[in-house]
Design an enzyme around this catalytic site. Structure first.
Site, PDB file in Angstrom:
ATOM      1  N   GLU A  98       1.172  -8.237  11.750  1.00 23.22           N
ATOM      2  CA  GLU A  98       0.970  -7.108  10.825  1.00 23.22           C
ATOM      3  C   GLU A  98       1.569  -7.505   9.473  1.00 23.22           C
ATOM      4  O   GLU A  98       2.704  -7.977   9.410  1.00 23.22           O
ATOM      5  CB  GLU A  98       1.653  -5.853  11.403  1.00 23.22           C
ATOM      6  CG  GLU A  98       1.887  -4.717  10.434  1.00 23.22           C
ATOM      7  CD  GLU A  98       0.617  -4.108   9.854  1.00 23.22           C
ATOM      8  OE1 GLU A  98      -0.261  -3.683  10.617  1.00 23.22           O
ATOM      9  OE2 GLU A  98       0.526  -4.059   8.601  1.00 23.22           O
ATOM     10  N   TYR A 105     -12.695  10.063  11.466  1.00 28.29           N
ATOM     11  CA  TYR A 105     -13.157   9.023  10.547  1.00 28.29           C
ATOM     12  C   TYR A 105     -14.409   9.555   9.856  1.00 28.29           C
ATOM     13  O   TYR A 105     -15.144  10.355  10.434  1.00 28.29           O
ATOM     14  CB  TYR A 105     -13.479   7.713  11.285  1.00 28.29           C
ATOM     15  CG  TYR A 105     -12.261   6.921  11.727  1.00 28.29           C
ATOM     16  CD1 TYR A 105     -11.042   7.041  11.074  1.00 28.29           C
ATOM     17  CD2 TYR A 105     -12.337   6.035  12.805  1.00 28.29           C
ATOM     18  CE1 TYR A 105      -9.935   6.322  11.475  1.00 28.29           C
ATOM     19  CE2 TYR A 105     -11.231   5.308  13.210  1.00 28.29           C
ATOM     20  CZ  TYR A 105     -10.030   5.459  12.538  1.00 28.29           C
ATOM     21  OH  TYR A 105      -8.934   4.745  12.938  1.00 28.29           O
ATOM     22  N   ASP A 154      -7.383  -4.952  14.171  1.00 29.41           N
ATOM     23  CA  ASP A 154      -7.323  -3.509  13.907  1.00 29.41           C
ATOM     24  C   ASP A 154      -6.921  -3.333  12.446  1.00 29.41           C
ATOM     25  O   ASP A 154      -5.753  -3.107  12.133  1.00 29.41           O
ATOM     26  CB  ASP A 154      -6.311  -2.844  14.845  1.00 29.41           C
ATOM     27  CG  ASP A 154      -6.210  -1.352  14.578  1.00 29.41           C
ATOM     28  OD1 ASP A 154      -7.097  -0.806  13.892  1.00 29.41           O
ATOM     29  OD2 ASP A 154      -5.237  -0.735  15.047  1.00 29.41           O
ATOM     30  N   SER A 155      -7.915  -3.447  11.580  1.00 27.97           N
ATOM     31  CA  SER A 155      -7.614  -3.477  10.147  1.00 27.97           C
ATOM     32  C   SER A 155      -7.926  -2.146   9.479  1.00 27.97           C
ATOM     33  O   SER A 155      -8.635  -1.308  10.028  1.00 27.97           O
ATOM     34  CB  SER A 155      -8.450  -4.559   9.469  1.00 27.97           C
ATOM     35  OG  SER A 155      -9.803  -4.184   9.475  1.00 27.97           O
ATOM     36  N   SER A 156      -7.412  -2.019   8.266  1.00 27.15           N
ATOM     37  CA  SER A 156      -7.863  -0.930   7.400  1.00 27.15           C
ATOM     38  C   SER A 156      -9.202  -1.355   6.793  1.00 27.15           C
ATOM     39  O   SER A 156      -9.777  -2.380   7.178  1.00 27.15           O
ATOM     40  CB  SER A 156      -6.809  -0.646   6.325  1.00 27.15           C
ATOM     41  OG  SER A 156      -6.403  -1.853   5.730  1.00 27.15           O
ATOM     42  N   TYR A 177     -10.777   5.350  19.398  1.00 27.31           N
ATOM     43  CA  TYR A 177     -10.853   4.054  18.701  1.00 27.31           C
ATOM     44  C   TYR A 177     -10.006   2.995  19.397  1.00 27.31           C
ATOM     45  O   TYR A 177     -10.465   1.876  19.656  1.00 27.31           O
ATOM     46  CB  TYR A 177     -10.404   4.280  17.260  1.00 27.31           C
ATOM     47  CG  TYR A 177     -10.217   3.034  16.435  1.00 27.31           C
ATOM     48  CD1 TYR A 177     -11.299   2.383  15.857  1.00 27.31           C
ATOM     49  CD2 TYR A 177      -8.940   2.513  16.214  1.00 27.31           C
ATOM     50  CE1 TYR A 177     -11.112   1.245  15.078  1.00 27.31           C
ATOM     51  CE2 TYR A 177      -8.745   1.378  15.439  1.00 27.31           C
ATOM     52  CZ  TYR A 177      -9.836   0.748  14.875  1.00 27.31           C
ATOM     53  OH  TYR A 177      -9.643  -0.378  14.116  1.00 27.31           O
ATOM     54  N   GLN A 178      -8.763   3.335  19.715  1.00 24.65           N
ATOM     55  CA  GLN A 178      -7.840   2.324  20.289  1.00 24.65           C
ATOM     56  C   GLN A 178      -8.341   1.851  21.645  1.00 24.65           C
ATOM     57  O   GLN A 178      -8.270   0.658  21.959  1.00 24.65           O
ATOM     58  CB  GLN A 178      -6.423   2.894  20.471  1.00 24.65           C
ATOM     59  CG  GLN A 178      -5.989   3.891  19.451  1.00 24.65           C
ATOM     60  CD  GLN A 178      -5.236   3.295  18.287  1.00 24.65           C
ATOM     61  OE1 GLN A 178      -5.329   2.091  18.026  1.00 24.65           O
ATOM     62  NE2 GLN A 178      -4.528   4.129  17.584  1.00 24.65           N
ATOM     63  N   GLN A 189       0.831  -1.204   0.000  1.00 24.21           N
ATOM     64  CA  GLN A 189       0.000   0.000   0.000  1.00 24.21           C
ATOM     65  C   GLN A 189       0.866   1.254   0.000  1.00 24.21           C
ATOM     66  O   GLN A 189       2.068   1.198   0.273  1.00 24.21           O
ATOM     67  CB  GLN A 189      -0.891  -0.005   1.248  1.00 24.21           C
ATOM     68  CG  GLN A 189      -0.103  -0.118   2.551  1.00 24.21           C
ATOM     69  CD  GLN A 189      -0.880  -0.759   3.675  1.00 24.21           C
ATOM     70  OE1 GLN A 189      -2.093  -0.746   3.690  1.00 24.21           O
ATOM     71  NE2 GLN A 189      -0.174  -1.300   4.662  1.00 24.21           N
ATOM     72  N   GLY A 208      -2.483 -12.238   8.372  1.00 23.23           N
ATOM     73  CA  GLY A 208      -3.207 -12.602   9.599  1.00 23.23           C
ATOM     74  C   GLY A 208      -3.909 -13.941   9.501  1.00 23.23           C
ATOM     75  O   GLY A 208      -3.885 -14.751  10.437  1.00 23.23           O
TER      76      GLY A 208
HETATM   77  N1  SPM Z   1      -4.803   1.763  14.959  1.00 23.08           N
HETATM   78  C1  SPM Z   1      -5.503   2.545  14.024  1.00 23.08           C
HETATM   79  C2  SPM Z   1      -5.723   1.825  12.751  1.00 23.08           C
HETATM   80  C3  SPM Z   1      -7.014   2.189  12.153  1.00 23.08           C
HETATM   81  N2  SPM Z   1      -7.770   1.093  11.723  1.00 23.08           N
HETATM   82  C4  SPM Z   1      -9.088   1.444  11.244  1.00 23.08           C
HETATM   83  C5  SPM Z   1      -9.041   2.402  10.107  1.00 23.08           C
HETATM   84  C6  SPM Z   1     -10.379   2.621   9.455  1.00 23.08           C
HETATM   85  C7  SPM Z   1     -10.295   3.694   8.452  1.00 23.08           C
HETATM   86  N3  SPM Z   1     -11.518   3.926   7.725  1.00 23.08           N
HETATM   87  C8  SPM Z   1     -12.666   4.184   8.483  1.00 23.08           C
HETATM   88  C9  SPM Z   1     -13.874   4.190   7.616  1.00 23.08           C
HETATM   89  C10 SPM Z   1     -15.116   4.407   8.403  1.00 23.08           C
HETATM   90  N4  SPM Z   1     -15.999   3.352   8.317  1.00 23.08           N
END
Ligand code: SPM
Length: 286
Positions: free
Chosen positions: A112, A229, A161-163, A67-68, A37, A144
Site C-alpha cells: 500500500e 459506487y 485493489d486500487s482507487s 466488492y471485496q 491524497q 506497487g
Molecule cells: N477496498 C476498497 C477499496 C476500493 N477500491 C475501489 C474504489 C473505486 C472507487 N471508484 C469507483 C468508480 C466506479 N467505476
C-alpha cells in the site's frame, strides 16, 4: 455543486461527468491530507462509516462485502492452490480479510502506498481492517509497481485493489504495471484488478481489457453490484496465465461459504456474462 451540502456528501468526478451519487451524513469523523491524497471518513445515516479518498467513495460498511468478496474469491477460487498472494493497494484491509478465509494460503503480502490509509482504516473501518490481524500478512509501504519489479515468478495470485486512475492509482491502469505483474506471477498464476464500470467509462475499461488481452492467455471482465459506487456497478478484470479464470477450480467449503454474503460458485461464473454492448466494446462479439 459542492461535495458537502445540507448534510449530504456528493461524489463528484470527471469520470462520471454530470452525475453524482449523494449520501446523507451524520458526522465528519476524520479529515487528513496525506503525502498522496485527502482522506476523509464520514458516519453516514444509512450506510455506516464511509471511507473517501480525494472525494471518491472507497467503501461503506453497508455494502463493502460485495466488492471485496468478488475481487478476492474469483481469483482465489480460479486458482487450485493459492499459497502466495499479493495485494496492491487495499489499505482498508477488506481484501486481506477475504484472503485470510483460505486455509491454503501461506503468505500474504500487501503493498500500500499510503500508510495513513491503513492507520485510518484501523481506527474507523475496523470490520475491514480486521484483515491486518492475520499472522500470514506482511505489510509493505511502497509503490506497487516498484515492489513487484524484482519478485519474478513469485506469486500464485495478485489482487489490485486500487482507487480510480486519477491520483496515486493512475500507474496501476497502465501497461508497464501489467507487464511487471505478469513477471511476478508463477506459470499458473491469476490476477484480479479493480476494473471500473463499463457503463460509465467504457474507454478506461476497454484500455484495461486491451492491455490484459495482449499480455495474458486469458483475460475476462466480471461485474459486481455495489450500490454506493457510481452507477451501482463496478467490475474486476481477471487474467489467467494458463487457466480460464471464469471457471472456479475450487468450491468454497461450507464453513467459509456460510460467512459470505455475495460470492458463490454460481455468481463466479455468471459475473462474466456480459451485455451485448460490453462484448462489442471488448471485441468479443461484433
Ligand atoms: N477496498 C476498497 C477499496 C476500493 N477500491 C475501489 C474504489 C473505486 C472507487 N471508484 C469507483 C468508480 C466506479 N467505476
Amino acid at each position: 455543486m459542492n461535495e458537502l451540502s445540507d448534510g449530504w456528501f456528493s461524489e463528484i468526478s470527471p469520470m462520471w461527468d454530470g452525475v453524482a451519487l449523494s449520501i446523507e451524513i451524520e458526522e465528519h469523523l476524520f479529515s487528513w491530507k496525506s503525502e498522496f491524497q485527502r482522506i476523509d471518513v464520514y458516519k453516514t445515516r444509512t450506510c455506516g462509516n464511509m471511507l473517501v479518498l480525494d472525494g471518491i467513495i472507497q467503501a461503506t460498511e453497508l455494502d463493502e462485502y460485495a466488492y471485496q468478496e468478488m475481487l478476492t474469491h474469483i481469483p482465489m477460487c480460479a486458482h487450485p492452490n493459492p499459497e502466495r498472494v499479493l495485494v496492491v493497494g487495499g489499505g482498508d484491509g477488506g481484501v486481506l480479510r477475504e484472503i485470510g478465509r483460505h486455509d491454503c494460503v501461506k503468505r500474504i503480502d500487501i503493498c500500500e502506498i499510503d500508510a495513513k490509509v491503513i492507520e485510518v482504516s484501523k481506527r474507523f473501518m475496523s470490520s475491514m481492517a480486521v484483515g491486518f490481524d492475520d499472522s500470514r500478512v506482511s505489510v509493505h509501504i511502497a509503490d506497487g509497481a516498484e515492489f513487484i519489479a524484482d519478485r519474478i515468478g513469485f506469486y500464485d495470485v495478485i489482487i489490485v485493489d486500487s482507487s480510480d486512475p486519477i491520483g496515486p492509482g493512475e500507474a496501476l491502469f497502465q501497461s508497464p504495471f501489467y507487464e511487471k505483474m505478469k513477471s511476478a506471477l508463477k506459470a499458473d498464476g491469476v490476477i484480479a484488478t479493480q476494473g471500473e464500470s463499463f457503463m460509465l467509462h467504457g474507454d478506461v475499461v476497454k484500455s484495461l481489457m486491451d492491455i490484459c488481452g495482449k499480455l495474458f492467455k486469458h483475460a475476462a471482465y466480471a461485474c459486481i453490484l455495489v450500490p454506493t459506487y457510481p452507477g451501482g456497478h463496478i467490475g474486476t478484470c481477471v487474467c489467467g496465465m494458463s487457466r480460464d479464470p471464469r471457471e472456479p477450480t475450487r468450491k468454497l467449503p461450507p464453513e467459509i461459504q456460510k460467512n459470505l454474503r455475495y460470492y458463490n460458485s454460481e455468481i463466479h461464473k455468471a459475473a462474466f456474462v456480459l451485455p451485448q454492448f460490453a462484448k462489442r466494446l471488448f471485441n468479443r462479439d461484433k
